[in-house]
Design a protein around this motif. Structure first.
Motif, PDB file in Angstrom:
ATOM      1  N   LEU A  76      -1.438  -8.455 -38.262  1.00 47.09           N
ATOM      2  CA  LEU A  76      -0.626  -8.204 -37.066  1.00 47.09           C
ATOM      3  C   LEU A  76      -0.391  -6.700 -36.867  1.00 47.09           C
ATOM      4  CD1 LEU A  76       2.114 -11.013 -37.283  1.00 47.09           C
ATOM      5  CD2 LEU A  76       0.076 -10.979 -35.820  1.00 47.09           C
ATOM      6  N   ARG A  77      -0.329  -5.948 -37.976  1.00 41.87           N
ATOM      7  CA  ARG A  77      -0.106  -4.500 -37.888  1.00 41.87           C
ATOM      8  C   ARG A  77      -1.419  -3.738 -37.728  1.00 41.87           C
ATOM      9  NH1 ARG A  77       1.128  -3.060 -42.942  1.00 41.87           N
ATOM     10  NH2 ARG A  77       2.036  -1.075 -42.335  1.00 41.87           N
ATOM     11  N   ASN A  78      -2.521  -4.499 -37.620  1.00 43.95           N
ATOM     12  CA  ASN A  78      -3.837  -3.896 -37.471  1.00 43.95           C
ATOM     13  C   ASN A  78      -4.150  -2.935 -38.628  1.00 43.95           C
ATOM     14  OD1 ASN A  78      -6.211  -3.783 -36.199  1.00 43.95           O
ATOM     15  ND2 ASN A  78      -5.577  -2.388 -34.547  1.00 43.95           N
ATOM     16  N   ALA A  79      -3.814  -3.358 -39.850  1.00 44.87           N
ATOM     17  CA  ALA A  79      -3.980  -2.498 -41.021  1.00 44.87           C
ATOM     18  C   ALA A  79      -5.401  -2.581 -41.573  1.00 44.87           C
ATOM     19  CB  ALA A  79      -2.977  -2.904 -42.099  1.00 44.87           C
ATOM     20  N   SER A  80      -5.755  -1.548 -42.340  1.00 42.56           N
ATOM     21  CA  SER A  80      -7.139  -1.399 -42.802  1.00 42.56           C
ATOM     22  C   SER A  80      -7.557  -2.436 -43.852  1.00 42.56           C
ATOM     23  CB  SER A  80      -7.315  -0.008 -43.389  1.00 42.56           C
ATOM     24  OG  SER A  80      -6.386   0.157 -44.451  1.00 42.56           O
ATOM     25  N   SER A  81      -6.591  -3.134 -44.463  1.00 41.97           N
ATOM     26  CA  SER A  81      -6.937  -4.073 -45.528  1.00 41.97           C
ATOM     27  C   SER A  81      -7.623  -5.354 -45.009  1.00 41.97           C
ATOM     28  CB  SER A  81      -5.661  -4.473 -46.281  1.00 41.97           C
ATOM     29  OG  SER A  81      -4.726  -4.997 -45.357  1.00 41.97           O
ATOM     30  N   VAL A  82      -7.571  -5.589 -43.688  1.00 44.40           N
ATOM     31  CA  VAL A  82      -8.100  -6.847 -43.127  1.00 44.40           C
ATOM     32  C   VAL A  82      -9.490  -6.610 -42.536  1.00 44.40           C
ATOM     33  CG1 VAL A  82      -7.625  -8.723 -41.496  1.00 44.40           C
ATOM     34  CG2 VAL A  82      -5.724  -7.527 -42.600  1.00 44.40           C
ATOM     35  N   ASP A  83     -10.487  -7.330 -43.067  1.00 46.86           N
ATOM     36  CA  ASP A  83     -11.859  -7.094 -42.575  1.00 46.86           C
ATOM     37  C   ASP A  83     -12.137  -7.867 -41.279  1.00 46.86           C
ATOM     38  OD1 ASP A  83     -12.536  -9.729 -43.278  1.00 46.86           O
ATOM     39  OD2 ASP A  83     -13.164  -9.125 -45.293  1.00 46.86           O
ATOM     40  N   GLU A  84     -13.304  -7.592 -40.686  1.00 49.94           N
ATOM     41  CA  GLU A  84     -13.637  -8.152 -39.365  1.00 49.94           C
ATOM     42  C   GLU A  84     -13.679  -9.677 -39.374  1.00 49.94           C
ATOM     43  OE1 GLU A  84     -13.651  -6.573 -36.507  1.00 49.94           O
ATOM     44  OE2 GLU A  84     -13.140  -4.760 -37.643  1.00 49.94           O
ATOM     45  N   ALA A  85     -14.279 -10.246 -40.428  1.00 52.75           N
ATOM     46  CA  ALA A  85     -14.404 -11.713 -40.496  1.00 52.75           C
ATOM     47  C   ALA A  85     -13.015 -12.350 -40.527  1.00 52.75           C
ATOM     48  CB  ALA A  85     -15.190 -12.098 -41.741  1.00 52.75           C
ATOM     49  N   ALA A  86     -12.101 -11.742 -41.287  1.00 52.29           N
ATOM     50  CA  ALA A  86     -10.744 -12.278 -41.385  1.00 52.29           C
ATOM     51  C   ALA A  86     -10.014 -12.143 -40.050  1.00 52.29           C
ATOM     52  CB  ALA A  86      -9.977 -11.563 -42.483  1.00 52.29           C
ATOM     53  N   LYS A  87     -10.229 -11.007 -39.383  1.00 54.96           N
ATOM     54  CA  LYS A  87      -9.584 -10.783 -38.076  1.00 54.96           C
ATOM     55  C   LYS A  87      -9.954 -11.892 -37.105  1.00 54.96           C
ATOM     56  CE  LYS A  87      -9.084  -5.800 -38.056  1.00 54.96           C
ATOM     57  NZ  LYS A  87      -9.781  -4.561 -37.792  1.00 54.96           N
ATOM     58  N   GLU A  88     -11.238 -12.254 -37.121  1.00 53.00           N
ATOM     59  CA  GLU A  88     -11.717 -13.296 -36.208  1.00 53.00           C
ATOM     60  C   GLU A  88     -11.022 -14.633 -36.502  1.00 53.00           C
ATOM     61  OE1 GLU A  88     -16.161 -14.511 -35.688  1.00 53.00           O
ATOM     62  OE2 GLU A  88     -15.936 -12.321 -35.422  1.00 53.00           O
ATOM     63  N   LYS A  89     -10.896 -14.957 -37.797  1.00 49.13           N
ATOM     64  CA  LYS A  89     -10.276 -16.238 -38.181  1.00 49.13           C
ATOM     65  C   LYS A  89      -8.772 -16.259 -37.882  1.00 49.13           C
ATOM     66  CE  LYS A  89     -13.503 -18.213 -41.410  1.00 49.13           C
ATOM     67  NZ  LYS A  89     -14.216 -17.688 -42.567  1.00 49.13           N
ATOM     68  N   LEU A  90      -8.122 -15.092 -37.957  1.00 49.81           N
ATOM     69  CA  LEU A  90      -6.668 -15.055 -37.750  1.00 49.81           C
ATOM     70  C   LEU A  90      -6.287 -14.858 -36.280  1.00 49.81           C
ATOM     71  CD1 LEU A  90      -5.620 -12.951 -40.886  1.00 49.81           C
ATOM     72  CD2 LEU A  90      -5.208 -15.395 -40.514  1.00 49.81           C
ATOM     73  N   ALA A  91      -7.261 -14.442 -35.470  1.00 50.97           N
ATOM     74  CA  ALA A  91      -6.974 -14.130 -34.057  1.00 50.97           C
ATOM     75  C   ALA A  91      -6.226 -15.253 -33.313  1.00 50.97           C
ATOM     76  CB  ALA A  91      -8.266 -13.763 -33.342  1.00 50.97           C
TER      77      ALA A  91
END
Ligand code: ACO
Length: 404
Positions: A266-281
């Protein structure tokens, strides 16, 4: 004073325990409910020959002896506990027996109580004393001691018992990053002990889980804000080598780390990779309350955070899984697991700690670890605690002993 923190640790847990698998059978619970569902392996308990006083006496005398600390060198002693032995007389005064024998009665401090948070309150008091102008140059000592016992029912497998003693002073291998602290305190009835004649708490398990996660969110936001204010750059889970949680049962720790990962998303932090972003969107627009209630979000975030959980959290879960909830000692037993598992590779690492006590009080804070000279080296702390030896010498009991 530089690098004030924990110089030495000792842990004691009862030699008596019951396997969670055996407890499942005894309670007629479905197979895997306690081991996979709660994530627990074994539960320690006190028999009638010991209690929070005897456990803490053992932890303190053993620490003084094994690190060769003269009892006269202790200037402050604080205890965290929620196990009521006496409504007026503190546990600290029982521990004075050890020091009186050596002619030292000049020791400040008493007990701190609020569910599982008392140990953290005691630790902050002692660290603040060493950092203050009233410090007299002697060591501080913090003791967390509890026996967690629940009434028959779903909470009973989340019991446990232990005492931990921690020596506090400057130039410590486990040093506080004092500026980075985020707290959340509030009025709630998630777990409390209104019946003064009973050792059982009144607990609303589901509510306590939500209170814990809300407190975690709040503390994390404040911790991140403090970090950014003093450090100049935003904090993410990439800045923590390890994250240690208060552990009522391991499943909640798994959910908590996943929650922090979702917060980073939610904070758009660097620890979250692209694949995870897609799943959490799909979950990004949920309200706070909706996000605590969403089973899909819980499962998805646990899944995408799994790799980081294995690296940053799993090494901290060993003792809480083997011993159970130790209330005030639980967070520090989780931290002790990290020292036990990784002592030779911790130099320079940052450890983020989350302390939670129902009712409710909570703080997130951090340590910076460094190699120091014996006896205060991380490897010597691991040797003294001898967690493997203590686990090996336990006697497993038949589950019926604790169930009537
Ligand atoms: N195999 C695998 N998993 C299973 C099985 C099975 N056979 N059966 C159930 N489960 C899972 C469930 O799916 C659930 O997992 P989930 O949370 O990932 O969905 C989990 O086991 C727990 O089962 P539930 O039926 O949801 O809960 P239960 O009624 O057993 O109660 C609870 C669990 C709430 C944790 C209870 O033990 C409790 O109240 N404990 C005390 C908590 C407490 O002390 N809170 C205060 C915290 S602060 C402090 O430390 C004081």
């Amino acid at each position: 004073n530089n690098d004030v923190g924990i110089l030495a640790m000792e842990i004691y847990f009862p030699p008596t325990c019951v396997q969670q698998e055996a407890l499942e059978v005894h309670d007629g619970a479905s197979k895997g409910k306690y081991t996979i569902g709660l994530g627990q392996d074994c539960m320690a308990f006190c028999t009638d020959v010991e209690d929070v006083i005897s456990m803490s006496l053992t932890a303190v005398s053993s620490l003084l002896e094994k690190y060769q600390i003269d009892p006269k060198q202790i200037g402050r002693l604080e205890v965290g506990s929620e196990t009521v032995i006496d409504k007026s007389k503190s546990i600290k005064t029982f521990l004075m027996q050890i020091f009186e024998e050596h002619g030292n009665t000049d020791i400040e401090g008493v007990d701190s109580t609020n569910a599982c948070y008392g140990g953290t309150a005691a630790l902050f008091n002692v660290v603040n004393w060493v950092e203050s102008s009233s410090w007299d140059g002697r060591y501080g000592l913090v003791v967390c001691t509890d026996s967690a016992v629940y009434a028959e029912g779903p909470a009973r497998p989340t019991g446990g018992a232990a005492a931990i003693a921690m020596l506090i002073g400057p130039n410590a291998p486990i040093a506080f990053e004092s500026k980075f602290r985020g707290s959340h305190m509030s009025h709630a009835y998630d777990f409390y002990k209104p019946n003064l004649a009973s050792e059982y708490p009144v607990v609303d398990g589901k509510l306590s889980q939500t209170c814990y996660l809300m407190a975690l969110d709040s503390c994390y936001k404040r911790f991140c804000a403090k970090f950014e204010k003093f450090q100049g750059n935003p904090f993410s889970l990439s800045d923590a080598d390890y994250v240690v949680f208060h552990s009522p049962y391991n499943k909640l720790v798994q959910k908590s780390f996943a929650r922090l990962y979702f917060m980073d998303f939610l904070r758009n932090a660097s620890s979250v990779d692209e694949a995870a972003k897609e799943k959490l969107a799909p979950y990004s627009s949920l309200s706070g309350d909706e996000s605590y209630a969403s089973r899909d979000l819980e499962k998805t975030s646990q899944q995408v955070a799994k790799q980081l959980y294995d690296a940053k959290v799993q090494p901290t879960t060993f003792v809480p899984k083997q011993v159970g909830n130790m209330y005030t000692a639980s967070l520090y037993a989780a931290f002790a697991s990290l020292i036990h598992n990784k002592h030779s590779e911790l130099d320079g690492k940052r450890v983020v700690m989350f302390s939670y006590g129902s009712g409710l009080t909570s703080t997130m804070f951090s340590f910076r670890l460094r190699e120091c000279q014996n006896p205060f080296s991380l490897s010597n702390i691991a040797t003294v605690m001898d967690i493997s030896g203590k686990l090996k010498s336990r006697h497993e009991k038949n589950s019926s002993i604790i169930c009537n």
